[in-house]
Enzyme design. Structure first.
Site, short mmCIF file in Angstrom:
data_model
loop_
_atom_site.label_atom_id
_atom_site.label_comp_id
_atom_site.label_asym_id
_atom_site.label_seq_id
_atom_site.Cartn_x
_atom_site.Cartn_y
_atom_site.Cartn_z
N ASP A 145 0.82 -1.21 0.00
CA ASP A 145 0.00 0.00 0.00
C ASP A 145 0.85 1.26 0.00
OD1 ASP A 145 -2.78 0.39 -0.23
OD2 ASP A 145 -2.86 1.26 1.77
N ASP A 452 -11.56 -6.13 9.49
CA ASP A 452 -11.63 -7.58 9.57
C ASP A 452 -12.82 -8.03 10.42
OD1 ASP A 452 -10.54 -6.51 11.85
OD2 ASP A 452 -8.62 -7.58 11.71
#
Length: 740
Positions: A145, A452
């Site tokens: 990223d 998550d």
């Protein structure tokens, strides 16, 4: 009571896995109503007190005990059906041939080559590339990223080393397949190639770390024409971390790239999603969505290139510790007798290098062991961000109820094909998700910093199930923060994210109770509202102590029956929690560290995360994503090994901790003075003195850091002085207040 689950019962007598209810379930069920009655009695006592004489003290105590009651009651959902599972990998060959294994796409996320050193990410990648799994069915994707060419260079070096490392592991049946972990363990078995392999690894390590330190790649390190072409992206474009086109670079291609023995290598792909100032980014969830794709609807990078039926998500520092881990997951995913709605298999998050007493409770036993065991008897555990094998179909939407057997829908063209690469770059572009269901109904879900947890919650709401697989040998091992500031900041981010889930329109107390079984919804509610733990912890860290300084009793006297109730509630909750911890395999010293850490979090990071969420709700503040620093100084590491807390920086998170420590110390000493004056322990101040003493014992590392230590990890003088003045100011305000 036990139940054995067998695959293809009748044709194969050997089970792939077994499941049984743990014996302690009966004790938990018997204790719950008794303790619940005690809680109701306490709340009744508070209400009667309010009716007789309403005061701010009685209101705060009612609020604190109500939150504690909510947390305890919702925690019981984890204790109703604690389940133990066992898998039999050796039986898998009786059910499916190796050639019939589904494809496996492994996703590894990283973000910053300086906070997450590439050598750690490389070790994670190499450990899964060396799985006991058909290499032609294995693909490893690394999502960077940060879009760093240094990270790409490191993986090109890793690919060259893999050509030697993979056959070495395969030939010698090495269990620890992370090179760093293998050489760190001082392997007792000697193989002819081991010295040569170690020299190669150390040479690669020096080369990569030198490049990262300099921040540039010397020209003589890039000799291959294909590699030169790959790095031109960083020079031919105005390439910055926050503004750059998508990068998809195939480092290894299965079937074409071979190891030194002529055996095919797994696919190895570097991905950096496109970014633009005109588009928001969604931290890890956005990166994973670039990788994870729906089979039938939208094409994303892995779906375009390999489209494996099973997806494994890993943190960059969470290396594989067991080469048979995918086979353990297949014992569930490939079982035709399993619930067709099984969406994912979650392995516990474990860590290496934790000190003896685990002073920061890095193993987080409640979240990674105790609670998943409890949820495994319900709809299944939550996803914890790493170590999870997903059925790719789970990212598509709700299950049909008759999910077909796991099978691959493989692309017909090689992954280096121009058309495949063009399509992969297209779906990784920064604007691809606009006007699509990605992040809302498909893939990793947006809307919370704990993406998550939020994703698994919504998957369970859709009807998917999950399983907790906890083998004796940890499947994955990672590196936990070893300084208090990192630990508290990470917990603060989690706290904000959990509250985002708890108070959103899809909250577990609304959508959860409607879409899933009540106990599972209650478990999710417990997680989502756990940061509100800061309310009772802050109240009990300051209010009784300040009342004690004024000589005001706010708890029952020793001679009153309500005194026994308070003692029972405290001892009962602590004993139950301690037994949960010990029975799950923990040690008493680590349990003590765990309860201390929860108190410290309650009065610091959870307090800040609650305030941060409140401000964010009014649009006053916007919480950002911070990468946890994986770089550790040697001196800091030595202190951690000795069990010494690491403060060292002037963090605002330390102020409430030091202030609470000072006020509790002063109030305890003053309470002792009052006892000697009264020459009796029968007064109403006993519980307040005991509470101050208990907090003092937990605050010993803080006192030590403020007064006794001289090393660089001591409490900063600025923080100590500020907390002294703050404590003094609070005490003066309370002393001049006519009534509290």
């Amino acid at each position: 009571m036990s139940r054995t689950t067998k695959s293809m019962a009748g044709s194969h007598p050997l089970p792939l896995h077994t499941k049984k209810l743990m014996a302690r379930a009966g004790v938990n069920r018997a204790f719950a109503p008794v303790y619940s009655c005690a809680i109701l009695a306490l709340l009744y006592h508070h209400f009667i007190g309010l009716l007789r004489s309403a005061s701010m003290v009685s209101i705060f105590l009612l609020l604190a005990d109500s939150v504690l009651a909510f947390i305890w009651v919702t925690t019981q959902a984890f204790r109703i059906y604690p389940t133990y599972r066992r898998v039999f990998v050796e039986h898998l060959e009786h059910y499916v041939k190796e050639s019939e294994y589904p494809g496996l796409d492994v996703f590894i996320c990283t973000a910053d080559p300086y906070k997450e050193p590439p050598m750690g990410v490389m070790n994670t990648a190499l450990s899964v590339m060396a799985y006991d799994y058909p290499t032609e069915k294995l693909s490893v994707y690394v999502s960077d990223d940060g879009g760093s060419k240094l990270t790409l260079f490191a993986f090109m070096e890793a690919a060259r080393f893999a050509a030697h490392w993979l056959p070495f592991c395969r030939k010698n049946k090495v269990v620890e397949r992370s090179p760093e972990a293998y050489f760190r363990s001082n392997p007792s078995s000697w193989f002819p190639e081991i010295d040569q392999i170690k020299v190669m690894y150390e040479s690669m390590k020096i080369k990569v770390e030198s490049v990262v330190e300099k921040g540039t790649i010397p020209l003589d390190h890039i000799t291959d024409a294909q590699e030169k072409q790959a790095f031109r992206r960083w020079t031919d474009h105005e390439f910055t971390q926050e503004n750059h086109p998508a990068v998809v670079e195939v480092v290894l291609e299965s079937g074409k790239d071979m190891d030194i023995t002529g055996h095919t290598m797994p696919n190895f792909v570097y991905v950096s999603r496109g970014k633009s100032p005109a588009s928001p980014h969604h931290f890890k969830a956005g990166a994973l969505n670039v990788l994870s794709n729906n089979v039938w609807f939208l094409l994303r990078v892995s779906g375009t290139m390999t489209n494996a039926a099973v997806v494994l998500t890993l943190d960059c520092d969470m290396y594989s510790n067991d080469p048979q881990t995918p086979l353990r997951a297949l014992c569930y995913l490939m079982d035709p007798e399993m619930d067709p709605n099984l969406g994912f298999v979650q392995f516990p998050q474990s860590f290496h290098g934790i000190n003896k007493n685990d002073i920061y409770t890095a193993e987080n036993r409640h979240v990674h062991h105790i609670h998943p065991i409890g949820m495994d008897g319900l709809a299944g555990p939550t996803h914890v961000g790493t170590g999870c094998f997903f059925r790719r179909q789970a990212f598509s939407g709700a299950p049909s109820g008759t999910c077909p057997p796991i099978s691959d829908h493989l692309p017909t063209k090689p992954i280096r094909d121009k058309e495949i690469l063009a399509s992969a770059h297209h779906v990784a572009a920064w604007d691809y998700e606009n006007q699509t269901n990605w992040g809302t109904k498909m893939g990793y879900r947006y809307g919370s910093l704990v993406e998550d947890f939020y994703t698994s919650y919504l998957l369970h709401c859709q009807g998917w199930k999950s399983i907790f697989c906890n083998p004796k040998r940890p499947a994955f091992l990672g590196k936990a923060p070893i300084n208090l500031n990192d630990y508290l900041n990470q917990s603060k981010r989690w706290g904000v994210g959990l509250l985002e889930v708890g108070f959103c329109k899809l909250s577990p107390i609304f959508l959860g109770l409607k879409k899933m079984d009540p106990l599972t919804a209650i478990c999710y509610a417990n997680y989502a509202f756990r940061p509100l733990w800061s309310i009772p912890i802050t109240v009990y860290a300051f209010l009784p102590q300040l009342a004690l300084l004024k000589g005001v009793s706010i708890f029952p006297k020793v001679s009153e029956a309500w005194f026994i109730l308070y003692i029972f509630l405290f001892v009962g909750a602590y004993t139950q929690d301690c037994l949960d911890f010990i029975l799950s395999g923990g040690r008493i010293q680590r349990w003590w560290s765990s309860q201390r850490a929860w108190m410290m979090r309650g009065v610091s990071c959870f307090l800040f995360s609650s305030a941060e969420y409140l401000l964010q709700s009014f649009g006053i503040s916007q919480f950002g994503f911070n990468v946890t620093n994986k770089v550790v100084e040697e001196e800091q590491s030595e202190r951690y090994k000795k069990g010494i807390f690491e403060f060292g920086v002037s963090s605002p998170l330390f102020l409430p901790l030091t202030t609470a420590a000072i006020i509790n110390l002063v109030s305890f000493l003053w309470g002792i003075v009052l006892v000697f004056k009264q020459k009796s322990l029968g007064g109403g101040l006993v519980l307040q003195i005991l509470l101050s003493g208990f907090v003092m014992v937990n605050c010993w590392p803080i006192y030590e850091a403020m007064i006794l230590r001289t090393d660089r990890g001591r409490m900063p003088t600025r923080t100590t002085i500020t907390s002294i003045f703050l404590s003094l100011a609070i005490s003066i305000i309370v002393s001049v207040t006519p009534k509290i």
